[in-house]
Design an enzyme around this catalytic site. Structure first.
Site, mmCIF file in Angstrom:
data_model
loop_
_atom_site.group_PDB
_atom_site.id
_atom_site.type_symbol
_atom_site.label_atom_id
_atom_site.label_comp_id
_atom_site.label_asym_id
_atom_site.label_seq_id
_atom_site.Cartn_x
_atom_site.Cartn_y
_atom_site.Cartn_z
ATOM 1 N N HIS A 150 0.885 -1.175 0.000
ATOM 2 C CA HIS A 150 0.000 0.000 0.000
ATOM 3 C C HIS A 150 0.920 1.222 0.000
ATOM 4 O O HIS A 150 2.007 1.169 0.590
ATOM 5 C CB HIS A 150 -0.834 0.106 1.275
ATOM 6 C CG HIS A 150 -1.750 -1.048 1.551
ATOM 7 N ND1 HIS A 150 -1.316 -2.221 2.093
ATOM 8 C CD2 HIS A 150 -3.088 -1.169 1.410
ATOM 9 C CE1 HIS A 150 -2.343 -3.031 2.248
ATOM 10 N NE2 HIS A 150 -3.435 -2.430 1.849
ATOM 11 N N ASP A 165 -5.850 -13.639 9.076
ATOM 12 C CA ASP A 165 -4.699 -13.496 8.170
ATOM 13 C C ASP A 165 -3.521 -14.387 8.564
ATOM 14 O O ASP A 165 -2.375 -13.937 8.648
ATOM 15 C CB ASP A 165 -4.223 -12.028 8.132
ATOM 16 C CG ASP A 165 -5.090 -11.150 7.244
ATOM 17 O OD1 ASP A 165 -5.815 -11.688 6.382
ATOM 18 O OD2 ASP A 165 -5.045 -9.913 7.413
ATOM 19 N N HIS A 173 -11.097 -14.090 3.371
ATOM 20 C CA HIS A 173 -12.306 -13.341 3.036
ATOM 21 C C HIS A 173 -13.399 -14.289 2.535
ATOM 22 O O HIS A 173 -14.590 -14.054 2.791
ATOM 23 C CB HIS A 173 -12.012 -12.274 1.975
ATOM 24 C CG HIS A 173 -11.034 -11.225 2.434
ATOM 25 N ND1 HIS A 173 -10.593 -10.214 1.614
ATOM 26 C CD2 HIS A 173 -10.426 -11.028 3.627
ATOM 27 C CE1 HIS A 173 -9.741 -9.440 2.282
ATOM 28 N NE2 HIS A 173 -9.621 -9.919 3.504
ATOM 29 N N GLU A 216 -10.843 -6.736 -4.612
ATOM 30 C CA GLU A 216 -10.681 -7.815 -3.622
ATOM 31 C C GLU A 216 -11.930 -7.901 -2.745
ATOM 32 O O GLU A 216 -12.162 -7.040 -1.896
ATOM 33 C CB GLU A 216 -9.443 -7.515 -2.773
ATOM 34 C CG GLU A 216 -9.133 -8.595 -1.769
ATOM 35 C CD GLU A 216 -7.828 -8.312 -1.023
ATOM 36 O OE1 GLU A 216 -6.873 -7.790 -1.629
ATOM 37 O OE2 GLU A 216 -7.781 -8.617 0.178
ATOM 38 N N ASP A 258 2.479 1.946 3.321
ATOM 39 C CA ASP A 258 3.315 0.902 3.947
ATOM 40 C C ASP A 258 4.769 1.249 3.689
ATOM 41 O O ASP A 258 5.633 1.061 4.544
ATOM 42 C CB ASP A 258 3.135 -0.479 3.274
ATOM 43 C CG ASP A 258 1.733 -1.010 3.344
ATOM 44 O OD1 ASP A 258 0.985 -0.593 4.228
ATOM 45 O OD2 ASP A 258 1.403 -1.856 2.484
HETATM 46 C C1 XUL Z 1 -7.703 -6.514 4.195
HETATM 47 C C2 XUL Z 1 -6.862 -6.970 3.100
HETATM 48 C C3 XUL Z 1 -5.953 -5.948 2.532
HETATM 49 C C4 XUL Z 1 -5.897 -5.971 1.037
HETATM 50 C C5 XUL Z 1 -5.130 -4.807 0.451
HETATM 51 O O1 XUL Z 1 -8.479 -7.508 4.742
HETATM 52 O O2 XUL Z 1 -6.868 -8.106 2.717
HETATM 53 O O3 XUL Z 1 -4.689 -6.125 3.077
HETATM 54 O O4 XUL Z 1 -5.323 -7.132 0.561
HETATM 55 O O5 XUL Z 1 -5.630 -3.586 0.834
HETATM 56 CO CO CO Z 2 -5.918 -9.080 1.111
#
Ligand code: XUL
Ligand code: CO
Length: 438
Positions: free
Chosen positions: A101, A309, A271, A232, A104
Site C-alpha cells: 500500500h 490473516d 475473506h 478484492e 506501507d
Molecule cells: C484486508 C486486506 C488488505 C488488502 C489490500 O483484509 O486483505 O490487506 O489485501 O488492501
Molecule cells: Co488481502
C-alpha cells in the site's frame, strides 16, 4: 559474494539464502517441497506459483491488537531502511514478487504535496532495489481506509471532498505502479460499505464507487498501465456490510457498470471464509466468469469470525485452490501474495521466514498434487460422465438452445422411467486422499 541483497546493514543476520533441501531435511530454514526450478507440466514451480510477500504484514505490522500494544519491534527507522530490510528478506526467501500500500512503504503526510513528494522518493528507492535484486511488483494499492478522514468511506463517502482526497492517493499509486512496472493494481473495499442503512443512500454510494473506478481505469490506461485492475471481495470488517461482499456480487457490480473488461478479482482465502464460502468456491466463481486475477494466500480460523490473516498451511485447501487455478491455465499476471502475518507472540525475526517457508511449501505440495490429479484425468472423467446426458440427443439440443419448455415436457412424457444416479462424493474424497498421501 553473498547470494542475497543487503543494504547498509543486515536486518536478518542469522539467516542466509533459503534453499530447497527436500522433504527429509532437518534444516528448519530450508524448503522441503518448494523447488523453484522444478518443472511441473512444462513450467517451473516459480512460474506457476508467482509468490509475493506483503509489505504491510511483514514490515509494518507490529503484533498489536485491540487489547494490547505491539510486541514485534522492527529495527528499521525510515523508508530507506525499511526498503533495505524488505528486499533483503525477499532475496533471501526467494519470493519473486512483492505488494504494498502507498503508506506501507512511503511516509504519509497531511499535506498532499508532501505525501506526493514522499511517494516519488520512495518509488525511486524501491526501483533501485527492484533493479538490484530482480524482485518485481505484483501489485500496489492505496490505503484509503486507515486515516480518520476515511471513517465514512473513500469513493463511497457522502462528502465529495473526501472522495477527491482519496483520488490523490489512487492517482499517486498508479503513477508509482507504472514506474515500478507493476503487473496489477488492487482495490480492496476498505471502508466502502455501511454501518446502518438509516443514514446511507446505498444506490448513490455504489454509483459513486463505479464512477471512481472508471476514472482510475481511464487514468491508468492513459499513463500506460497495461495490467489488470483487481477488486478484492470481503463481506465485513471494517464495515458491518462491505459493498464488495463476495465474487458473485463483485462480478455482478462490474458487469452492471461496464467495468468487466478491465477489472478482475483478487481472491483472499480468509475473506472467502468470512463470506461463508470456501476458498475454491470463490476462485471457481471468478474462473467461470474469466475474471480470476490474483490470490491473497492466507487462511482464517474456523473457530472464529474475523480476518486472522494466518499463513496458509492446510494442504487440502490449497490443493482445491490449485485445481481451479491450473484448470484455467494458471494465474496469468496474478500471483500468490501472502497477505498473512505472524502471530502476536511470534516475536523473533526468523519467525517471518518460517511463516513464509511454510506457506510456500504448502502451495508447492498443492501444485504437484493438483497437476497429477489433472493429468490423470480420473476426476474429470467422472465429472464429465455426470453431465453425459447433455452431450447427445435432446440434452444437447437443450444446451444449444433449440428446445422450448413444451419440447421438454414432451420429451419427459415419452422418456423411459428415471433411475437414480449417485454423486459418488465419498468415493471421490477417498481418491483425493489417495493422491495426497500416495
Ligand atoms: C484486508 C486486506 C488488505 C488488502 C489490500 O483484509 O486483505 O490487506 O489485501 O488492501
Ligand atoms: Co488481502
Amino acid at each position: 559474494m553473498a547470494d542475497y541483497y543487503r543494504g547498509n546493514k543486515e536486518y536478518f543476520p542469522g539467516v542466509g539464502k533459503i534453499k530447497f533441501e527436500g522433504k527429509d531435511s532437518d534444516n528448519d530454514l530450508a524448503f522441503k517441497f518448494y523447488d523453484e526450478n522444478k518443472i511441473i507440466s512444462g513450467k517451473t514451480m516459480k512460474k506457476h506459483l508467482r509468490f509475493a510477500t506483503a509489505y504491510w504484514h511483514s514490515f509494518c505490522a507490529d503484533g498489536s491488537d485491540p487489547f494490547g500494544n505491539g510486541t514485534i519491534r522492527h529495527p528499521w527507522k525510515n523508508t530507506e531502511e525499511k526498503a533495505d530490510a524488505a528486499f533483503e528478506f525477499f532475496s533471501k526467501l526467494g519470493t519473486p514478487y512483492y505488494c504494498f500500500h502507498d503508506i506501507d512503504a512511503s511516509e504519509d503526510a497531511d499535506s498532499i504535496a508532501e505525501y506526493e513528494d514522499n511517494y516519488k522518493k520512495t518509488t525511486e528507492i524501491l526501483l533501485e532495489r527492484q533493479n538490484a535484486t530482480g524482485v518485481k511488483l505484483l501489485w500496489n494499492t492505496a490505503n484509503v481506509f486507515s486515516h480518520p478522514r476515511y471513517m465514512n468511506g473513500a469513493s463511497t463517502n457522502p462528502d465529495f471532498r473526501i472522495l477527491a482526497r482519496a483520488a490523490t492517493q489512487v492517482k499517486a499509486s498508479l503513477d508509482a505502479n507504472v514506474i515500478l512496472g507493476g503487473e496489477n493494481y488492487v482495490f480492496w473495499g476498505g471502508r466502502e460499505g455501511y454501518s446502518t442503512l438509516l443514514n446511507t443512500n446505498m444506490k448513490k454510494e455504489l454509483n459513486h464507487m463505479a464512477q471512481f473506478l472508471a476514472l482510475a481505469r481511464d487514468y491508468g490506461r492513459k499513463i500506460g498501465f497495461k495490467g489488470s485492475f483487481l477488486i478484492e471481495p470481503k463481506p465485513m470488517e471494517p464495515t458491518k456490510h462491505q459493498y464488495d461482499v463476495d465474487s458473485a456480487t463483485v462480478i455482478g457490480f462490474l458487469k452492471e457498470h461496464g467495468l468487466d473488461k478491465d477489472f478482475k478479482l483478487n481472491i483472499e482465502a480468509n475473506h472467502a471464509t468470512l463470506a461463508g464460502h470456501s476458498f475454491d468456491h470463490e476462485l471457481r466463481v471468478c474462473a467461470d466468469a474469466g475474471m480470476l486475477g490474483s490470490v491473497d494466500a492466507n487462511r482464517g480460523d474456523p473457530q472464529n469470525g474475523w480476518d486472522t490473516d494466518q499463513f496458509p498451511t492446510d494442504v487440502y485447501d490449497a490443493l482445491k485452490a490449485m485445481m481451479v487455478i491450473l484448470d484455467v491455465g494458471g494465474l496469468g499476471t496474478g500471483g500468490l501474495n501472502f497477505d498473512a502475518k505472524v502471530r502476536r507472540n511470534s516475536t523473533d525475526s526468523d519467525d517471518l521466514f518460517y511463516a513464509h517457508i511454510g506457506g510456500m511449501d504448502t502451495f508447492a505440495c498443492a501444485l504437484e498434487i493438483a497437476d497429477k490429479i489433472i493429468r490423470d484425468g480420473k476426476l474429470k472423467t467422472r465429472m464429465d460422465k455426470r453431465y453425459e446426458s447433455f452431450t447427445f440427443g435432446k440434452g444437447l439440443e437443450f444446451e444449444q438452445g433449440k428446445m422450448t419448455l413444451e419440447n421438454l415436457r414432451d420429451y419427459a412424457l415419452h422418456d423411459s422411467p428415471i433411475s437414480q444416479v449417485s454423486g459418488k462424493q465419498e468415493l471421490i474424497e477417498n481418491i483425493m486422499n489417495q493422491y495426497m498421501f500416495a
